[in-house]
Design a protein around this motif. Sequence first.
Motif, PDB file in Angstrom:
ATOM      1  N   ASP A   1      12.531   0.240 -11.117  1.00 55.34           N
ATOM      2  CA  ASP A   1      11.369  -0.250 -11.869  1.00 55.34           C
ATOM      3  C   ASP A   1      10.174  -0.447 -10.936  1.00 55.34           C
ATOM      4  OD1 ASP A   1      12.919  -0.282 -14.151  1.00 55.34           O
ATOM      5  OD2 ASP A   1      13.385  -2.418 -14.020  1.00 55.34           O
ATOM      6  N   ALA A   2      10.433  -1.037  -9.761  1.00 48.93           N
ATOM      7  CA  ALA A   2       9.364  -1.269  -8.790  1.00 48.93           C
ATOM      8  C   ALA A   2       8.821   0.061  -8.260  1.00 48.93           C
ATOM      9  CB  ALA A   2       9.878  -2.125  -7.635  1.00 48.93           C
ATOM     10  N   ALA A   3       9.714   1.003  -8.011  1.00 47.28           N
ATOM     11  CA  ALA A   3       9.309   2.307  -7.484  1.00 47.28           C
ATOM     12  C   ALA A   3       8.413   3.048  -8.470  1.00 47.28           C
ATOM     13  CB  ALA A   3      10.545   3.145  -7.163  1.00 47.28           C
ATOM     14  N   LYS A   4       8.715   2.949  -9.737  1.00 49.34           N
ATOM     15  CA  LYS A   4       7.898   3.609 -10.757  1.00 49.34           C
ATOM     16  C   LYS A   4       6.485   3.034 -10.783  1.00 49.34           C
ATOM     17  CE  LYS A   4      11.678   5.048 -13.797  1.00 49.34           C
ATOM     18  NZ  LYS A   4      12.415   4.798 -15.059  1.00 49.34           N
ATOM     19  N   ILE A   5       6.367   1.731 -10.611  1.00 47.96           N
ATOM     20  CA  ILE A   5       5.050   1.090 -10.562  1.00 47.96           C
ATOM     21  C   ILE A   5       4.253   1.624  -9.377  1.00 47.96           C
ATOM     22  CG2 ILE A   5       3.859  -1.109 -10.138  1.00 47.96           C
ATOM     23  CD1 ILE A   5       6.097  -2.470 -11.756  1.00 47.96           C
ATOM     24  N   LEU A   6       4.915   1.719  -8.220  1.00 44.12           N
ATOM     25  CA  LEU A   6       4.266   2.218  -7.002  1.00 44.12           C
ATOM     26  C   LEU A   6       3.771   3.649  -7.168  1.00 44.12           C
ATOM     27  CD1 LEU A   6       3.755   1.735  -3.857  1.00 44.12           C
ATOM     28  CD2 LEU A   6       5.897   2.998  -3.558  1.00 44.12           C
ATOM     29  N   VAL A   7       4.653   4.525  -7.592  1.00 41.01           N
ATOM     30  CA  VAL A   7       4.324   5.946  -7.728  1.00 41.01           C
ATOM     31  C   VAL A   7       3.196   6.160  -8.732  1.00 41.01           C
ATOM     32  CG1 VAL A   7       5.222   8.169  -8.525  1.00 41.01           C
ATOM     33  CG2 VAL A   7       6.584   6.758  -6.976  1.00 41.01           C
ATOM     34  N   ASP A   8       3.260   5.447  -9.843  1.00 42.17           N
ATOM     35  CA  ASP A   8       2.216   5.588 -10.869  1.00 42.17           C
ATOM     36  C   ASP A   8       0.873   5.033 -10.396  1.00 42.17           C
ATOM     37  OD1 ASP A   8       4.046   6.744 -12.538  1.00 42.17           O
ATOM     38  OD2 ASP A   8       4.409   4.952 -13.747  1.00 42.17           O
ATOM     39  N   ALA A   9       0.906   3.850  -9.772  1.00 45.27           N
ATOM     40  CA  ALA A   9      -0.332   3.189  -9.353  1.00 45.27           C
ATOM     41  C   ALA A   9      -1.069   3.994  -8.281  1.00 45.27           C
ATOM     42  CB  ALA A   9      -0.043   1.789  -8.850  1.00 45.27           C
ATOM     43  N   LEU A  10      -0.323   4.580  -7.345  1.00 46.76           N
ATOM     44  CA  LEU A  10      -0.939   5.322  -6.240  1.00 46.76           C
ATOM     45  C   LEU A  10      -0.999   6.827  -6.492  1.00 46.76           C
ATOM     46  CD1 LEU A  10       0.505   3.476  -3.094  1.00 46.76           C
ATOM     47  CD2 LEU A  10      -1.643   3.078  -4.317  1.00 46.76           C
ATOM     48  N   GLU A  11      -0.475   7.222  -7.653  1.00 42.78           N
ATOM     49  CA  GLU A  11      -0.460   8.651  -8.013  1.00 42.78           C
ATOM     50  C   GLU A  11       0.154   9.486  -6.890  1.00 42.78           C
ATOM     51  OE1 GLU A  11      -4.559   9.450  -8.955  1.00 42.78           O
ATOM     52  OE2 GLU A  11      -4.324   8.711 -11.003  1.00 42.78           O
ATOM     53  N   LEU A  12       1.309   9.061  -6.445  1.00 43.47           N
ATOM     54  CA  LEU A  12       1.993   9.761  -5.355  1.00 43.47           C
ATOM     55  C   LEU A  12       2.584  11.074  -5.860  1.00 43.47           C
ATOM     56  CD1 LEU A  12       3.909   6.780  -3.672  1.00 43.47           C
ATOM     57  CD2 LEU A  12       1.739   7.794  -2.973  1.00 43.47           C
ATOM     58  N   PRO A  13       2.586  12.103  -5.014  1.00 42.86           N
ATOM     59  CA  PRO A  13       3.129  13.422  -5.403  1.00 42.86           C
ATOM     60  C   PRO A  13       4.644  13.493  -5.242  1.00 42.86           C
ATOM     61  CG  PRO A  13       2.242  13.559  -3.209  1.00 42.86           C
ATOM     62  CD  PRO A  13       1.946  12.158  -3.680  1.00 42.86           C
ATOM     63  N   ILE A  14       5.305  12.357  -5.444  1.00 39.91           N
ATOM     64  CA  ILE A  14       6.769  12.290  -5.381  1.00 39.91           C
ATOM     65  C   ILE A  14       7.238  11.456  -6.567  1.00 39.91           C
ATOM     66  CG2 ILE A  14       6.959  12.530  -2.870  1.00 39.91           C
ATOM     67  CD1 ILE A  14       7.214   9.486  -2.680  1.00 39.91           C
ATOM     68  N   THR A  15       8.518  11.591  -6.900  1.00 41.65           N
ATOM     69  CA  THR A  15       9.073  10.784  -7.986  1.00 41.65           C
ATOM     70  C   THR A  15       9.509   9.425  -7.446  1.00 41.65           C
ATOM     71  OG1 THR A  15      11.343  11.535  -7.632  1.00 41.65           O
ATOM     72  CG2 THR A  15       9.948  12.877  -9.090  1.00 41.65           C
ATOM     73  N   ALA A  16       9.727   8.506  -8.355  1.00 41.97           N
ATOM     74  CA  ALA A  16      10.215   7.183  -7.961  1.00 41.97           C
ATOM     75  C   ALA A  16      11.557   7.308  -7.246  1.00 41.97           C
ATOM     76  CB  ALA A  16      10.343   6.289  -9.189  1.00 41.97           C
ATOM     77  N   GLU A  17      12.403   8.205  -7.737  1.00 42.59           N
ATOM     78  CA  GLU A  17      13.713   8.417  -7.124  1.00 42.59           C
ATOM     79  C   GLU A  17      13.583   8.961  -5.701  1.00 42.59           C
ATOM     80  OE1 GLU A  17      14.188   8.394 -11.511  1.00 42.59           O
ATOM     81  OE2 GLU A  17      12.816   9.395 -10.121  1.00 42.59           O
TER      82      GLU A  17
END
Length: 225
Positions: free
Chosen positions: A56-72
Amino acid sequence: MTAKQRHITHVIYDMDGVLLDTEPFYTEVTQQIVQQHGKTFTWALKSQMMGRKPLDAAKILVDALELPITAEEYLISREPLLDALFLTAQPLQGAQTLTRHLHQQGIPQAVATSTPHAKFLLKTHAHQTWFTVFNTIITGDNIAVKQGKPAPDIFLAAANALQADPAHCLVFEDALVGVEAAKAAGMHVVAIPALALDKTLFATADAVLNQMGEFRPELWGLPAF
């Protein structure tokens, strides 16, 4: 509310940032990963992630920073870095003193952490004797924890394991979602936010401390030091 009205009989602790000083590890490792993509990991973002289940925390990070990687993929990349640091985890000020005091006084205690069991073992590797003071340990991958914080599942699971009335449980938390979860469970909660966090955000907590050493058990109907 007086100590008699509070009538606390059982105490439940989050682990990261409450018992063990592990939160800086997450900050350090996450910043290492996101800077590879030209991003910065801020406390404003971290405060939204703290206390949640890892995915759940990883999804927030990836979405907020628009990272080119998945939460997994983020979780996989951070794992070896964090595991090495977890083995060096140290107690936070006042944590051992309070938990051992309450144990000696016969107060049942539990740990309720979003950390999966395997990572819990790494973090507590050097503190196995200390952690025997807790009557039960509920980790984030426990079968009873259907939803992570801010849902109340983990605290209700801890209360059930302790055979405690939630209304007479006191929770120690450092995360906003943890405070929300404890309140949703019908429990009292003491917040110990990181110094970088705005304490006014924790207005729903029953008390806000700078560190656990400030806690006075007698104000909650618990045995004084």
